[in-house]
Motif scaffolding. Structure first.
Motif, PDB file in Angstrom:
ATOM      1  N   PRO A 163       0.832  -1.210   0.000  1.00  0.00           N
ATOM      2  CA  PRO A 163       0.000   0.000   0.000  1.00  0.00           C
ATOM      3  C   PRO A 163       0.866   1.259   0.000  1.00  0.00           C
ATOM      4  N   GLN A 164       0.242   2.377  -0.294  1.00  0.00           N
ATOM      5  CA  GLN A 164       0.985   3.638  -0.318  1.00  0.00           C
ATOM      6  C   GLN A 164       1.553   3.942   1.068  1.00  0.00           C
ATOM      7  N   GLU A 165       2.703   4.611   1.065  1.00  0.00           N
ATOM      8  CA  GLU A 165       3.368   4.967   2.312  1.00  0.00           C
ATOM      9  C   GLU A 165       3.597   6.467   2.350  1.00  0.00           C
ATOM     10  N   TRP A 166       3.354   7.056   3.517  1.00  0.00           N
ATOM     11  CA  TRP A 166       3.537   8.503   3.669  1.00  0.00           C
ATOM     12  C   TRP A 166       4.419   8.781   4.874  1.00  0.00           C
ATOM     13  N   LEU A 167       5.146   9.870   4.805  1.00  0.00           N
ATOM     14  CA  LEU A 167       6.015  10.267   5.912  1.00  0.00           C
ATOM     15  C   LEU A 167       5.191  10.825   7.066  1.00  0.00           C
ATOM     16  N   SER A 168       5.619  10.512   8.268  1.00  0.00           N
ATOM     17  CA  SER A 168       4.908  11.006   9.454  1.00  0.00           C
ATOM     18  C   SER A 168       5.912  11.478  10.491  1.00  0.00           C
ATOM     19  N   ASN A 169       5.394  12.057  11.556  1.00  0.00           N
ATOM     20  CA  ASN A 169       6.217  12.701  12.573  1.00  0.00           C
ATOM     21  C   ASN A 169       7.316  11.774  13.094  1.00  0.00           C
ATOM     22  N   GLY A 170       8.547  12.275  13.084  1.00  0.00           N
ATOM     23  CA  GLY A 170       9.668  11.518  13.604  1.00  0.00           C
ATOM     24  C   GLY A 170      10.388  10.647  12.592  1.00  0.00           C
ATOM     25  N   ASP A 171       9.827  10.470  11.418  1.00  0.00           N
ATOM     26  CA  ASP A 171      10.491   9.660  10.395  1.00  0.00           C
ATOM     27  C   ASP A 171      11.826  10.294   9.999  1.00  0.00           C
ATOM     28  N   ILE A 172      12.826   9.455   9.800  1.00  0.00           N
ATOM     29  CA  ILE A 172      14.151   9.916   9.394  1.00  0.00           C
ATOM     30  C   ILE A 172      14.381   9.512   7.939  1.00  0.00           C
ATOM     31  N   VAL A 173      14.691  10.493   7.107  1.00  0.00           N
ATOM     32  CA  VAL A 173      14.844  10.280   5.669  1.00  0.00           C
ATOM     33  C   VAL A 173      16.295  10.537   5.287  1.00  0.00           C
ATOM     34  N   GLU A 174      16.906   9.566   4.609  1.00  0.00           N
ATOM     35  CA  GLU A 174      18.290   9.681   4.161  1.00  0.00           C
ATOM     36  C   GLU A 174      18.330   9.579   2.637  1.00  0.00           C
ATOM     37  N   ALA A 175      18.807  10.642   1.985  1.00  0.00           N
ATOM     38  CA  ALA A 175      18.907  10.670   0.527  1.00  0.00           C
ATOM     39  C   ALA A 175      20.378  10.728   0.144  1.00  0.00           C
ATOM     40  N   THR A 176      20.778   9.832  -0.757  1.00  0.00           N
ATOM     41  CA  THR A 176      22.191   9.660  -1.082  1.00  0.00           C
ATOM     42  C   THR A 176      22.404   9.682  -2.592  1.00  0.00           C
ATOM     43  N   VAL A 177      23.468  10.372  -3.031  1.00  0.00           N
ATOM     44  CA  VAL A 177      23.933  10.275  -4.412  1.00  0.00           C
ATOM     45  C   VAL A 177      25.419   9.967  -4.374  1.00  0.00           C
ATOM     46  N   GLU A 178      25.802   8.966  -5.142  1.00  0.00           N
ATOM     47  CA  GLU A 178      27.191   8.521  -5.212  1.00  0.00           C
ATOM     48  C   GLU A 178      28.135   9.670  -5.554  1.00  0.00           C
ATOM     49  N   GLY A 179      29.228   9.756  -4.842  1.00  0.00           N
ATOM     50  CA  GLY A 179      30.235  10.771  -5.117  1.00  0.00           C
ATOM     51  C   GLY A 179      29.960  12.116  -4.484  1.00  0.00           C
ATOM     52  N   ILE A 180      28.778  12.254  -3.884  1.00  0.00           N
ATOM     53  CA  ILE A 180      28.410  13.537  -3.264  1.00  0.00           C
ATOM     54  C   ILE A 180      28.181  13.370  -1.776  1.00  0.00           C
ATOM     55  N   GLY A 181      27.309  12.448  -1.401  1.00  0.00           N
ATOM     56  CA  GLY A 181      27.071  12.223   0.011  1.00  0.00           C
ATOM     57  C   GLY A 181      25.613  11.974   0.326  1.00  0.00           C
ATOM     58  N   THR A 182      25.290  12.114   1.596  1.00  0.00           N
ATOM     59  CA  THR A 182      23.957  11.815   2.110  1.00  0.00           C
ATOM     60  C   THR A 182      23.421  12.991   2.903  1.00  0.00           C
ATOM     61  N   ILE A 183      22.148  13.318   2.670  1.00  0.00           N
ATOM     62  CA  ILE A 183      21.467  14.291   3.516  1.00  0.00           C
ATOM     63  C   ILE A 183      20.451  13.539   4.379  1.00  0.00           C
ATOM     64  N   VAL A 184      20.386  13.920   5.647  1.00  0.00           N
ATOM     65  CA  VAL A 184      19.522  13.258   6.622  1.00  0.00           C
ATOM     66  C   VAL A 184      18.575  14.294   7.206  1.00  0.00           C
ATOM     67  N   ASN A 185      17.286  13.995   7.161  1.00  0.00           N
ATOM     68  CA  ASN A 185      16.299  14.934   7.698  1.00  0.00           C
ATOM     69  C   ASN A 185      15.226  14.187   8.475  1.00  0.00           C
ATOM     70  N   THR A 186      14.649  14.894   9.430  1.00  0.00           N
ATOM     71  CA  THR A 186      13.609  14.320  10.275  1.00  0.00           C
ATOM     72  C   THR A 186      12.293  15.040  10.020  1.00  0.00           C
ATOM     73  N   VAL A 187      11.220  14.280   9.895  1.00  0.00           N
ATOM     74  CA  VAL A 187       9.899  14.866   9.660  1.00  0.00           C
ATOM     75  C   VAL A 187       9.330  15.382  10.991  1.00  0.00           C
ATOM     76  N   LYS A 188       8.847  16.614  10.926  1.00  0.00           N
ATOM     77  CA  LYS A 188       8.223  17.209  12.110  1.00  0.00           C
ATOM     78  C   LYS A 188       6.831  17.715  11.731  1.00  0.00           C
ATOM     79  N   GLU A 189       5.831  17.198  12.407  1.00  0.00           N
ATOM     80  CA  GLU A 189       4.458  17.619  12.133  1.00  0.00           C
ATOM     81  C   GLU A 189       4.112  18.870  12.938  1.00  0.00           C
ATOM     82  N   ILE A 190       3.385  19.760  12.293  1.00  0.00           N
ATOM     83  CA  ILE A 190       2.866  20.947  12.964  1.00  0.00           C
ATOM     84  C   ILE A 190       1.379  21.063  12.732  1.00  0.00           C
TER      85      ILE A 190
END
Length: 302
Positions: free
Chosen positions: A275-302
């Protein structure tokens, strides 16, 4: 070079570069080299790509002990987005990987036909945020927050009607971008409300100049949510590669130094999963591209 924007407990945002696993302040390096250098990424890009070769040569000629008083250990700095405040909207490219076209057709209101020309949208400068910051999920606007890892291309010189074969001459460097999307915020097919909310463009952690990337059309890119891999592909599968995008975009409008192109995401987004998945409060997202690095972010609900 591996360039970054950073700050310490005692400084405002400054421009630096990585050398021997340390951050070297760019302006300070210019002072010890008797070669004035800027302390802002956009100001450096404005000097033209040729400045990178000059700086690299100076680095190679500088005695190691000269770096001691202008360097920081990585744990002494906060890494900011490479370009904290873009001068213009980020240029986004939609449906630029075949499998993402297919998954979007299954779950979103797209046709499933491969685009004949790049699909262009934009994200305001206020979408930009750094690694180790929060992605804001405004629960009054969306319950369907999604991820999209992408290779970001940073333009290095002004270009209009750029020939495909010459396109790489206009590239300054590359970064990682996460094209955060609120799937339930599109309006009559327009994407800016879905794509343009504050913090919806985590970017970084650094900007790698083009001379350090042998082939930008053969880079692995991946994304994890809470440690679980959701996306894994390679830029060789781009429908419209970087040359194609620069050629097409420069016909539509003039490209300028510091412009950022988010080149599109592969399959594996939350909307396309079953089923479809959605980001929610506290989820940690890591996006990576080879040769550049990784960005890490945390979802915060308001």
């Amino acid at each position: 070079m591996k360039l970054l924007t950073y700050k310490t407990a005692d400084t405002e945002p400054r421009l630096g570069f990585l050398y021997n696993n340390q951050v070297i302040d760019m302006e300070d390096f210019g002072e010890i080299s008797n070669f004035p250098l800027p302390n802002d990424m956009l100001d450096l890009i404005d000097l033209g790509f040729e400045i990178i070769q000059e700086i690299s040569e100076m680095v190679n000629e500088t005695p190691e002990n000269f770096f001691e008083e202008i360097s920081y250990n990585m744990d002494e700095v906060t890494i900011l987005a490479p370009i904290e405040k873009p001068r213009k909207n980020i240029i986004g490219i939609g449906l630029n990987y075949t499998e993402h076209v297919a998954e979007s057709a299954r779950t979103l209101d797209t046709t499933g036909k491969l685009p004949q020309k790049p699909i262009i949208f934009s994200k305001p400068p206020t979408t930009v945020t750094a690694t180790n910051t929060n992605i804001i999920k405004n629960t009054k606007l969306t319950s369907q927050l999604d991820w999209e890892v992408e290779l970001a291309v940073v333009i290095g010189k002004k270009g209009k009607y750029v020939a495909n074969a010459d396109a790489m001459d206009y590239v300054f460097g590359y970064s990682v971008i996460n094209d955060i999307s609120a799937r339930d915020c599109r309006r009559e097919g327009q994407w800016i409300v879905s794509k343009g909310q504050d913090t919806f463009a985590p970017m970084g952690p650094i900007l790698v100049t083009k001379d350090e990337i042998e082939n930008p059309h053969n880079l692995n890119l991946s994304l994890k949510v809470n440690g679980v891999e959701k996306q894994n592909s390679n830029t060789k599968f781009l429908l419209f590669n970087i040359n194609d995008l620069i050629e097409d975009l420069s016909i539509v409008f003039t490209l300028e130094p510091g412009d950022i192109i988010a080149t599109g995401t592969p399959s594996g987004v939350g909307a396309g999963r079953t089923p479809q998945e959605w980001l929610s409060n506290g989820d940690i997202v890591e996006a990576t591209v080879e040769g550049i690095g990784t960005i890490v972010n945390t979802v915060k609900e308001i």
